[in-house]
Design a protein around this motif. Structure first.
Motif, PDB file in Angstrom:
ATOM      1  N   PRO A 187       0.831  -1.205   0.000  1.00  0.00           N
ATOM      2  CA  PRO A 187       0.000   0.000   0.000  1.00  0.00           C
ATOM      3  C   PRO A 187       0.868   1.259   0.000  1.00  0.00           C
ATOM      4  N   MET A 188       0.223   2.373  -0.203  1.00  0.00           N
ATOM      5  CA  MET A 188       0.893   3.658  -0.138  1.00  0.00           C
ATOM      6  C   MET A 188      -0.011   4.656   0.583  1.00  0.00           C
ATOM      7  N   ALA A 189       0.591   5.516   1.357  1.00  0.00           N
ATOM      8  CA  ALA A 189      -0.166   6.540   2.065  1.00  0.00           C
ATOM      9  C   ALA A 189       0.534   7.881   1.926  1.00  0.00           C
ATOM     10  N   TRP A 190      -0.259   8.915   2.084  1.00  0.00           N
ATOM     11  CA  TRP A 190       0.272  10.285   2.159  1.00  0.00           C
ATOM     12  C   TRP A 190      -0.038  10.838   3.550  1.00  0.00           C
ATOM     13  N   PHE A 191       0.953  11.477   4.117  1.00  0.00           N
ATOM     14  CA  PHE A 191       0.817  12.194   5.379  1.00  0.00           C
ATOM     15  C   PHE A 191       1.284  13.628   5.135  1.00  0.00           C
ATOM     16  N   ARG A 192       0.998  14.487   6.081  1.00  0.00           N
ATOM     17  CA  ARG A 192       1.523  15.846   6.021  1.00  0.00           C
ATOM     18  C   ARG A 192       1.872  16.328   7.418  1.00  0.00           C
ATOM     19  N   GLN A 193       2.812  17.264   7.453  1.00  0.00           N
ATOM     20  CA  GLN A 193       3.236  17.812   8.732  1.00  0.00           C
ATOM     21  C   GLN A 193       3.495  19.293   8.581  1.00  0.00           C
ATOM     22  N   ALA A 194       2.747  20.069   9.330  1.00  0.00           N
ATOM     23  CA  ALA A 194       2.914  21.518   9.359  1.00  0.00           C
ATOM     24  C   ALA A 194       3.836  21.878  10.515  1.00  0.00           C
ATOM     25  N   PRO A 195       4.493  23.033  10.453  1.00  0.00           N
ATOM     26  CA  PRO A 195       5.404  23.439  11.529  1.00  0.00           C
ATOM     27  C   PRO A 195       4.703  23.458  12.877  1.00  0.00           C
ATOM     28  N   GLY A 196       5.318  22.810  13.859  1.00  0.00           N
ATOM     29  CA  GLY A 196       4.770  22.805  15.208  1.00  0.00           C
ATOM     30  C   GLY A 196       3.597  21.878  15.424  1.00  0.00           C
ATOM     31  N   LYS A 197       3.256  21.094  14.393  1.00  0.00           N
ATOM     32  CA  LYS A 197       2.119  20.177  14.515  1.00  0.00           C
ATOM     33  C   LYS A 197       2.565  18.739  14.321  1.00  0.00           C
ATOM     34  N   GLU A 198       1.725  17.816  14.775  1.00  0.00           N
ATOM     35  CA  GLU A 198       2.028  16.402  14.601  1.00  0.00           C
ATOM     36  C   GLU A 198       1.786  15.980  13.151  1.00  0.00           C
ATOM     37  N   ARG A 199       2.441  14.892  12.774  1.00  0.00           N
ATOM     38  CA  ARG A 199       2.224  14.332  11.447  1.00  0.00           C
ATOM     39  C   ARG A 199       0.777  13.873  11.329  1.00  0.00           C
ATOM     40  N   GLU A 200       0.148  14.192  10.206  1.00  0.00           N
ATOM     41  CA  GLU A 200      -1.289  13.967  10.026  1.00  0.00           C
ATOM     42  C   GLU A 200      -1.538  13.087   8.808  1.00  0.00           C
ATOM     43  N   PHE A 201      -2.404  12.086   8.966  1.00  0.00           N
ATOM     44  CA  PHE A 201      -2.790  11.225   7.857  1.00  0.00           C
ATOM     45  C   PHE A 201      -3.597  12.015   6.841  1.00  0.00           C
ATOM     46  N   VAL A 202      -3.331  11.740   5.561  1.00  0.00           N
ATOM     47  CA  VAL A 202      -4.068  12.403   4.480  1.00  0.00           C
ATOM     48  C   VAL A 202      -4.877  11.398   3.659  1.00  0.00           C
ATOM     49  N   ALA A 203      -4.198  10.364   3.141  1.00  0.00           N
ATOM     50  CA  ALA A 203      -4.891   9.415   2.256  1.00  0.00           C
ATOM     51  C   ALA A 203      -4.112   8.113   2.184  1.00  0.00           C
ATOM     52  N   TYR A 204      -4.841   7.045   1.793  1.00  0.00           N
ATOM     53  CA  TYR A 204      -4.255   5.694   1.714  1.00  0.00           C
ATOM     54  C   TYR A 204      -4.832   5.003   0.491  1.00  0.00           C
ATOM     55  N   ILE A 205      -3.982   4.192  -0.157  1.00  0.00           N
ATOM     56  CA  ILE A 205      -4.457   3.393  -1.286  1.00  0.00           C
ATOM     57  C   ILE A 205      -3.857   2.002  -1.168  1.00  0.00           C
TER      58      ILE A 205
END
Length: 124
Positions: free
Chosen positions: A33-51
């Motif tokens: 599988p593959m997933a996308w996460f994102r991380q903004a400054p000062g924030k925790e890593r956040e799940f975006v999408a999964y396939i």
């Protein structure tokens, strides 16, 4: 071992679109599988999408549902994240990830391999 390399980030105005790519090497891409996460400054890593490996199943965070689309081209060993109707709050470093077992989870700790990330900045 697997290597992931993201590309396609940049600066875009609110309401605009970007398409991120994640090129994979080192293993049979279609089996995992593959997933996308994102991380903004000062924030925790956040799940975006999964396939899933076969691309039959997709899952999205509520914050991006209806705006983002995850896809993959197993012949090219590449995954994608099409991002439309971008908002300033989408600004973050976007990372692709994969793991050995093909089951859905939004927990970043479950993913073994990560790319270096690509910056997405959305201006108001």
């Amino acid at each position: 071992q697997v290597q992931l390399v993201e590309s396609g980030g940049g600066l875009v105005q609110a309401g605009g679109s970007l398409r991120l790519s994640c090129a994979a090497s080192g293993r049979t891409f279609s089996r995992y599988p593959m997933a996308w996460f994102r991380q903004a400054p000062g924030k925790e890593r956040e799940f975006v999408a999964y396939i899933t490996g076969s691309a039959i199943g997709t899952y999205y965070a509520d914050s991006v549902k209806g705006r983002f689309t995850i896809s993959r081209d197993n012949a090219k060993n590449t995954g994608y994240l099409q991002m439309n109707s971008l908002k300033p709050e989408d600004t973050a470093v976007y990372l692709c990830a994969t793991k050995g077992a093909d089951y859905y989870t939004s927990a970043s700790s479950a993913y073994n391999y990560w790319g270096q990330g690509t910056q997405v900045t959305v201006s108001a």
